[in-house]
Scaffold this motif. Structure first.
Motif, mmCIF file in Angstrom:
data_model
loop_
_atom_site.group_PDB
_atom_site.id
_atom_site.type_symbol
_atom_site.label_atom_id
_atom_site.label_comp_id
_atom_site.label_asym_id
_atom_site.label_seq_id
_atom_site.Cartn_x
_atom_site.Cartn_y
_atom_site.Cartn_z
ATOM 1 N N ALA A 82 0.184 -1.930 1.942
ATOM 2 C CA ALA A 82 -0.538 -3.071 2.521
ATOM 3 C C ALA A 82 -1.119 -3.959 1.425
ATOM 4 O O ALA A 82 -1.064 -5.192 1.501
ATOM 5 N N LEU A 83 -1.662 -3.334 0.380
ATOM 6 C CA LEU A 83 -2.257 -4.098 -0.725
ATOM 7 C C LEU A 83 -1.193 -4.751 -1.595
ATOM 8 O O LEU A 83 -1.438 -5.809 -2.193
ATOM 9 N N LEU A 84 -0.046 -4.132 -1.688
ATOM 10 C CA LEU A 84 0.992 -4.623 -2.593
ATOM 11 C C LEU A 84 1.464 -6.024 -2.221
ATOM 12 O O LEU A 84 1.691 -6.864 -3.099
ATOM 13 N N PHE A 85 1.589 -6.314 -0.926
ATOM 14 C CA PHE A 85 2.155 -7.582 -0.493
ATOM 15 C C PHE A 85 1.115 -8.560 0.060
ATOM 16 O O PHE A 85 1.373 -9.766 0.070
ATOM 17 N N SER A 86 -0.001 -8.072 0.531
ATOM 18 C CA SER A 86 -0.928 -8.928 1.275
ATOM 19 C C SER A 86 -1.575 -9.970 0.372
ATOM 20 O O SER A 86 -1.793 -9.756 -0.818
ATOM 21 N N LEU A 87 -1.905 -11.113 0.966
ATOM 22 C CA LEU A 87 -2.510 -12.222 0.251
ATOM 23 C C LEU A 87 -4.023 -12.236 0.417
ATOM 24 O O LEU A 87 -4.753 -12.468 -0.543
ATOM 25 N N ARG B 213 -9.618 -1.615 -11.392
ATOM 26 C CA ARG B 213 -10.566 -2.599 -10.851
ATOM 27 C C ARG B 213 -9.846 -3.802 -10.256
ATOM 28 O O ARG B 213 -10.288 -4.361 -9.248
ATOM 29 N N PHE B 214 -8.742 -4.247 -10.876
ATOM 30 C CA PHE B 214 -8.056 -5.426 -10.344
ATOM 31 C C PHE B 214 -7.437 -5.135 -8.976
ATOM 32 O O PHE B 214 -7.157 -6.054 -8.203
ATOM 33 N N ILE B 215 -7.227 -3.865 -8.652
ATOM 34 C CA ILE B 215 -6.760 -3.493 -7.315
ATOM 35 C C ILE B 215 -7.945 -3.317 -6.370
ATOM 36 O O ILE B 215 -7.944 -3.829 -5.240
ATOM 37 N N SER B 216 -8.967 -2.605 -6.814
ATOM 38 C CA SER B 216 -10.129 -2.364 -5.951
ATOM 39 C C SER B 216 -10.872 -3.645 -5.606
ATOM 40 O O SER B 216 -11.597 -3.692 -4.607
ATOM 41 N N ALA B 217 -10.696 -4.702 -6.415
ATOM 42 C CA ALA B 217 -11.358 -5.971 -6.112
ATOM 43 C C ALA B 217 -10.737 -6.662 -4.905
ATOM 44 O O ALA B 217 -11.337 -7.585 -4.350
ATOM 45 N N ARG B 218 -9.575 -6.213 -4.475
ATOM 46 C CA ARG B 218 -8.879 -6.863 -3.370
ATOM 47 C C ARG B 218 -9.170 -6.214 -2.016
ATOM 48 O O ARG B 218 -8.659 -6.673 -1.004
ATOM 49 N N PHE B 219 -9.950 -5.157 -1.983
ATOM 50 C CA PHE B 219 -10.209 -4.512 -0.695
ATOM 51 C C PHE B 219 -11.546 -3.782 -0.745
ATOM 52 O O PHE B 219 -12.145 -3.582 -1.804
ATOM 53 N N THR C 73 -0.379 6.565 10.254
ATOM 54 C CA THR C 73 -0.345 6.888 8.827
ATOM 55 C C THR C 73 1.040 6.724 8.218
ATOM 56 O O THR C 73 1.163 6.516 7.007
ATOM 57 N N ASP C 74 2.092 6.802 9.021
ATOM 58 C CA ASP C 74 3.441 6.745 8.471
ATOM 59 C C ASP C 74 4.014 5.332 8.426
ATOM 60 O O ASP C 74 5.206 5.143 8.189
ATOM 61 N N VAL C 75 3.185 4.330 8.650
ATOM 62 C CA VAL C 75 3.646 2.943 8.575
ATOM 63 C C VAL C 75 3.813 2.550 7.107
ATOM 64 O O VAL C 75 2.991 2.899 6.254
ATOM 65 N N LEU C 76 4.850 1.806 6.818
ATOM 66 C CA LEU C 76 5.090 1.287 5.473
ATOM 67 C C LEU C 76 5.272 -0.223 5.569
ATOM 68 O O LEU C 76 6.165 -0.703 6.267
ATOM 69 N N PHE C 77 4.431 -0.965 4.871
ATOM 70 C CA PHE C 77 4.513 -2.430 4.896
ATOM 71 C C PHE C 77 5.580 -2.892 3.910
ATOM 72 O O PHE C 77 5.530 -2.556 2.727
ATOM 73 N N LEU C 78 6.506 -3.707 4.399
ATOM 74 C CA LEU C 78 7.557 -4.282 3.560
ATOM 75 C C LEU C 78 7.391 -5.795 3.408
ATOM 76 O O LEU C 78 8.242 -6.443 2.792
#
Length: 322
Positions: free
Chosen positions: A131-136, A162-168, A214-219
Motif C-alpha cells: 500500500a505504501l509502495l504505490f500510494s500518493l 524515517r522516509f517511509i514512516s513519514a508517509r503513514f 491480510t492477503d491483499v496485495l496492492f499493485l
C-alpha cells in the motif's frame, strides 16, 4: 621683402577683425537675461520658465531628507523589508489588510483497516508495504490484532526508515466484540473476520475507510480505489465487488447455506465503508419491526447467524487484488 610685409599686414587685419567680432557678439547677448527677467515680470503668476524649474528640481534633490523621511537611494535593506511586511499585512492605521494568499487545504489522508489473527503478521506487513509502495497520499493504518501480535507489529513498524514512516501513521487495537460471545464471533466465518462488522462502532472519529483482508496485495496506488468514494450517491454506505464472475463456480452459489446478495454474493475482503453514513442510517430487520441503528442491529444479526448450520463451515477463497 614686399611679400613678407603684405603677409604681416593681412595677418594683423585678420586678428583685429576676429577681436572685434568676439567683442561685438558678447555685447549683443548681454541684454538677453534682462529681457527674460522683464518678460517674467510682465507675465506675473504664469508658469515658471524651464531654467527656473531646473533650478528648483536640482535644489530638491540636493537637499538631505528631513527627519522621518527616507529617500529611495538611502533606504536600508532592513527598512525595505519592513515596508514589504507592512504592505502585505496592512498599515498600522487600521486599514483592511490584504490577504496574504489562499491557505492550502490540509492534505487528504486515506484510512485503511485490517484485522490480523494467528500467524498473519508477515502477511499483514507485506500488505502494508504494498500500500505504501504505490500510494500518493498519506495513509493511516488501523490494525486490529490479537494480544500476542500487537507488540510484534509495533516493533517491526517502528524499525522502518524515517522516509517511509513519514508517509503513514498507525494505531493498533485489540480484537473486541461489543455484543454476544466473543469466542463465537471469532470463530464465525474466518478467524476474527467478524471484527470488520464493528468498525463503525469502534472507529467513531473516522469518516470513511478501506477495509482489506491480510492477503491483499496492492499493485497500483490505493488512491485509485479511494477515489471511488466520490462516486457514492447520497444513500450508498459501502462498496464491494462480486465474489465471482461465473455463478456456477462461485463459492456462495456452491457452498453457502445462508442468504447472500445477488447471484454470486459479494467479496467483503476489499470493502469501502462510509462509517458516518453507516452510523447514522436506520436499518430494517426481519426479527424486530422497528428500524435499528447499526450498533443495535449487531446483536440480532449475531443471534441469527449463530445457529449451528452457520458455524464451522469453510470460508471463501482468500485471494483479493484490488
Amino acid at each position: 621683402m614686399r611679400i613678407h610685409g603684405k603677409v604681416a599686414v593681412i595677418a594683423v587685419c585678420f586678428g583685429l577683425f576676429l577681436l572685434l567680432y568676439f567683442w561685438g557678439g558678447n555685447g549683443a547677448e548681454d541684454p538677453l537675461p534682462k529681457q527674460v527677467a522683464g518678460e517674467k515680470k510682465e507675465v506675473g503668476n504664469s508658469s515658471p520658465s524651464p531654467s527656473v524649474i531646473g533650478r528648483d528640481v536640482a535644489a530638491k534633490f540636493s537637499k538631505k531628507p528631513s527627519a522621518g523621511v527616507v529617500s529611495r537611494t538611502e533606504e536600508t535593506p532592513k527598512r525595505r523589508k519592513e515596508a514589504k511586511a507592512s504592505g502585505r499585512g496592512g498599515d498600522v492605521k487600521g486599514n483592511a489588510a490584504r490577504p496574504a494568499g489562499r491557505r492550502r487545504r490540509p492534505a487528504e489522508v486515506m484510512h485503511l483497516a485490517v484485522v490480523a489473527c494467528g500467524d498473519r503478521l508477515e502477511e499483514t506487513l507485506t500488505m502494508i508495504k504494498s500500500a505504501l509502495l504505490f500510494s500518493l497520499k498519506r495513509i493511516t493504518f488501523h490494525i486490529f490484532a490479537e494480544d500476542p501480535l500487537a507488540p510484534q507489529f509495533r516493533e517491526r513498524l517502528d524499525q522502518w526508515p524515517r522516509f517511509i514512516s513519514a508517509r503513514f501513521q498507525y494505531t493498533i487495537y485489540p480484537i473486541t466484540f461489543s455484543v454476544g460471545n466473543a469466542e463465537e464471533w471469532k470463530k464465525l466465518f474466518k478467524p476474527c473476520a467478524a471484527q470488520r462488522l464493528f468498525l463503525p462502532v469502534i472507529l467513531r472519529d473516522v469518516d470513511s475507510l478501506l477495509y482489506v483482508d491480510t492477503d491483499v496485495l496492492f499493485l497500483r496506488p490505493m488512491d485509485d480505489i479511494w477515489s471511488l468514494f466520490r462516486s457514492f450517491n447520497a444513500t450508498q454506505l459501502a462498496a464491494m465487488a462480486p465474489e465471482h464472475e461465473v455463478p456456477k463456480i462461485g463459492w456462495y452459489s456452491r457452498f453457502a447455506r445462508h442468504p447472500f446478495y445477488g447471484v454470486t454474493g459479494v467479496n467483503s475482503g476489499v470493502m469501502l465503508m462510509n462509517l458516518t453514513r453507516i452510523r447514522s442510517a436506520a436499518f430494517k430487520n426481519s426479527m424486530i419491526p422497528a428500524r435499528l441503528s447499526w450498533e443495535d442491529l449487531l446483536h440480532p444479526l449475531y443471534q441469527k447467524v449463530q445457529e449451528p448450520h452457520h458455524l464451522g463451515r469453510p470460508g471463501p477463497p482468500q485471494h483479493h487484488i484490488p
